[in-house]
Design a protein around this motif. Structure first.
Motif, PDB file in Angstrom:
ATOM      1  N   ASP A  11       0.799  -1.225   0.000  1.00  0.00           N
ATOM      2  CA  ASP A  11       0.000   0.000   0.000  1.00  0.00           C
ATOM      3  C   ASP A  11       0.830   1.272   0.000  1.00  0.00           C
ATOM      4  OD1 ASP A  11      -2.426  -1.433   0.092  1.00  0.00           O
ATOM      5  OD2 ASP A  11      -2.210  -1.685   2.270  1.00  0.00           O
ATOM      6  N   HIS A  12       2.124   1.165   0.298  1.00  0.00           N
ATOM      7  CA  HIS A  12       2.958   2.360   0.425  1.00  0.00           C
ATOM      8  C   HIS A  12       4.285   2.149  -0.304  1.00  0.00           C
ATOM      9  CE1 HIS A  12       0.135   3.939   3.363  1.00  0.00           C
ATOM     10  NE2 HIS A  12       0.192   2.779   4.005  1.00  0.00           N
ATOM     11  N   ALA A  13       4.653   3.132  -1.126  1.00  0.00           N
ATOM     12  CA  ALA A  13       5.897   3.031  -1.890  1.00  0.00           C
ATOM     13  C   ALA A  13       7.100   2.918  -0.974  1.00  0.00           C
ATOM     14  CB  ALA A  13       6.033   4.244  -2.806  1.00  0.00           C
ATOM     15  N   ARG A  14       7.083   3.609   0.144  1.00  0.00           N
ATOM     16  CA  ARG A  14       8.214   3.556   1.069  1.00  0.00           C
ATOM     17  C   ARG A  14       8.459   2.128   1.535  1.00  0.00           C
ATOM     18  NH1 ARG A  14       9.074   6.890   6.773  1.00  0.00           N
ATOM     19  NH2 ARG A  14      10.223   5.263   7.851  1.00  0.00           N
TER      20      ARG A  14
ATOM     21  N   PRO B  15      18.065   9.726   1.021  1.00  0.00           N
ATOM     22  CA  PRO B  15      17.915   8.275   1.221  1.00  0.00           C
ATOM     23  C   PRO B  15      16.804   7.950   2.209  1.00  0.00           C
ATOM     24  CG  PRO B  15      20.226   8.959   1.430  1.00  0.00           C
ATOM     25  CD  PRO B  15      19.391  10.201   1.461  1.00  0.00           C
ATOM     26  N   LEU B  16      16.206   6.764   2.025  1.00  0.00           N
ATOM     27  CA  LEU B  16      15.253   6.258   3.015  1.00  0.00           C
ATOM     28  C   LEU B  16      15.966   5.768   4.263  1.00  0.00           C
ATOM     29  CD1 LEU B  16      12.702   4.129   0.948  1.00  0.00           C
ATOM     30  CD2 LEU B  16      12.443   6.446   1.809  1.00  0.00           C
ATOM     31  N   HIS B  17      17.177   5.254   4.084  1.00  0.00           N
ATOM     32  CA  HIS B  17      17.942   4.701   5.188  1.00  0.00           C
ATOM     33  C   HIS B  17      18.971   5.719   5.662  1.00  0.00           C
ATOM     34  CE1 HIS B  17      16.562   1.253   2.767  1.00  0.00           C
ATOM     35  NE2 HIS B  17      16.476   0.610   3.914  1.00  0.00           N
ATOM     36  N   LEU B  18      19.045   5.909   6.962  1.00  0.00           N
ATOM     37  CA  LEU B  18      20.033   6.828   7.516  1.00  0.00           C
ATOM     38  C   LEU B  18      21.417   6.204   7.522  1.00  0.00           C
ATOM     39  CD1 LEU B  18      20.529   9.566   8.873  1.00  0.00           C
ATOM     40  CD2 LEU B  18      20.070   8.464  11.076  1.00  0.00           C
TER      41      LEU B  18
ATOM     42  N   GLU C 133      12.550   9.948   8.186  1.00  0.00           N
ATOM     43  CA  GLU C 133      11.289  10.542   7.771  1.00  0.00           C
ATOM     44  C   GLU C 133      11.491  11.375   6.508  1.00  0.00           C
ATOM     45  OE1 GLU C 133       8.295   9.871   9.134  1.00  0.00           O
ATOM     46  OE2 GLU C 133       9.512   8.364  10.162  1.00  0.00           O
ATOM     47  N   PRO C 134      10.401  11.635   5.761  1.00  0.00           N
ATOM     48  CA  PRO C 134      10.564  12.427   4.541  1.00  0.00           C
ATOM     49  C   PRO C 134      11.031  13.842   4.860  1.00  0.00           C
ATOM     50  CG  PRO C 134       8.244  12.123   5.078  1.00  0.00           C
ATOM     51  CD  PRO C 134       9.019  11.217   5.976  1.00  0.00           C
TER      52      PRO C 134
END
Length: 447
Positions: free
Chosen positions: A105-108, A428-431, A438-439
């Motif tokens: 349900d979510h691209a992330r 990046p999504l990953h720190l 978070e976005p």
């Protein structure tokens, strides 16, 4: 990514005011209001639009590439996006954007599954924004006409075999032994392609026959899946990716140029198969590094015997049916690693060196610009090769004086160049390869 350019002393240094004035007058400011109209018009009815990037970690390259792709999809009916990513991971994104029940349900949530270094290349907020938009766009289309998202690359040896084995156990039990034999052959290498490649230095036995047998067994059975028309196509593509990956790792240890050609030929072959899958009127968008989409014959790659996707598509399909867009940046920031497998970090990108295309554009007018390269063709000075910056996933800003520039005939390498004065790092999504962030405040990047 990209070859080293000539020493600094060999680069062009002409900053003739008349030449700079010509470049300024023959390019367009990348203003906010409808900045891509001229580019869309020039693309016309091309069936292939190849869109590059000068690094794998620059926000503007990703977000503007997405903006251009949106317009191509909406206004010109493009069928799918093929990217410099592995088939299994990107196929999960394809399931999401097409609204399959198992697509999530979510691209992330889908993109955070990209866990192979460099994770930031696809697990980033810029791609989340595009995938979210594409999902919403597809929901307005009939199921059989939804726009896809696929990986063209060749690294997924074990992951692709895993996917094939799952498919065979469900639909083709008689072919499972062939897949198990291939997995057994590869088992000693602990799912590490470097271990596999290195072993071939000391022993002549490889797993080529076993991996090819899996593909042959799968191709013997082509059943219909009325509930999921892509199921068998996905399995066959995974088998082809495994064959390509085995060949790539086998040649990698022997000759870098040969392995490059194996990789880019595989990506182009995958692109061709996608066009067959989508039908005779299908149209393709490709997202890859400039070194893959910019025609190799217009660089020093040709002298080394290297080919790339841009060259192969132009050769196979005709130049008029293929439009290539490159990107460049004069300075700014980029996400990269200090060495292969290193933690990601935001690095400063120094001002482009003298004599480069980036420096010439900056000197002509320090603004973000669109260059339609055919507009430069009648000026002899613009037909000369100049350095053009190429940053890969490993980057050392302090070494730019000696490398990171590809000698480039801009007019023949691209049909258009989008040049930024200052760029910012990708989000990046990953720190730290594991923790999610978070976005950022600028999400979703005007998509």
């Amino acid at each position: 990514m990209g070859s080293q350019g000539p020493p600094l002393k060999d680069m062009l240094h002409d900053e003739d005011p008349r030449l700079l004035a010509e470049l300024k007058s023959r390019s367009r400011e990348l203003a906010f209001e409808d900045p891509l109209d001229d580019l869309i018009d020039r693309i016309g009815d091309a069936r292939f639009v190849l869109i590059g990037e000068a690094s794998h970690g620059t926000s503007e390259y990703y977000s503007w590439r997405a903006r251009l792709s949106q317009r191509l999809i909406v206004e010109k009916g493009f069928s799918f996006v093929g990217v410099e990513g592995d088939w299994p991971d990107c196929y999960a994104v394809n399931r999401f954007v097409k609204g399959y029940a198992d697509g999530g349900d979510h691209a992330r949530d889908v993109l955070k599954r990209f866990n192979r270094w460099p994770t930031w290349m696809w697990a980033n907020w810029e791609v989340v924004a595009f995938a979210t938009w594409l999902r919403a766009h597809n929901e307005r289309l009939p199921v059989g006409h939804r726009v896809g998202f696929y990986g063209l690359d060749v690294y997924s040896l074990w992951e692709s075999l895993d996917a094939v084995l799952i498919h065979l156990r469900q639909y083709h039990q008689q072919a499972v032994p062939a897949a198990m034999k291939a997995m057994a052959c590869l088992h000693p290498f602990e799912r590490d392609p470097q271990n596999y490649a290195m072993s071939l230095r000391y022993v002549s036995e490889d797993c080529e026959d076993e991996v090819v047998r899996v593909l042959r067994e799968l191709q013997l059975a082509r059943p219909d899946f009325p509930d999921d028309v892509e199921s068998h196509f996905n399995a066959e593509q995974n088998a082809l990716a495994a064959v390509g990956a085995e060949r790539y790792y086998r040649t990698m240890i022997q000759n870098d140029d040969s392995s490059w050609n194996v990789r880019d030929t595989h990506m182009t072959d995958t692109l061709d198969r996608l066009l067959v899958h989508y039908g005779p009127t299908s149209k393709a968008i490709v997202w890859e590094h400039n070194t893959h989409v910019g025609d190799a014959r217009a660089t020093d790659m040709a002298e080394a015997g290297m080919v790339n996707v841009g060259q192969l598509v132009r050769s196979r399909q005709g130049r008029d049916d293929c439009f290539i867009v490159g990107f460049s940046g004069y300075g700014g920031e980029v996400i990269a690693g200090d060495y292969w497998g290193a933690p990601m970090e935001a690095m400063s990108v120094p001002a482009a060196r003298d004599g480069s295309w980036e420096h010439l554009l900056h000197s002509a007018d320090p603004m973000d610009r669109l260059v339609l390269t055919s507009d430069l063709r009648d000026v002899p000075e613009f037909r000369r090769r100049r350095g053009h910056r190429a940053i890969g996933v490993v980057y050392h800003p302090d070494r730019e004086r000696w490398g990171n520039y590809v000698p480039t005939d801009l007019i023949n390498r691209y049909d258009a160049l989008i040049a930024f004065e200052q760029t910012s790092a990708l989000h990046p999504l990953h720190l730290n390869e594991r923790s999610l962030v978070e976005p950022p405040e600028t999400y979703p990047y005007a998509l």
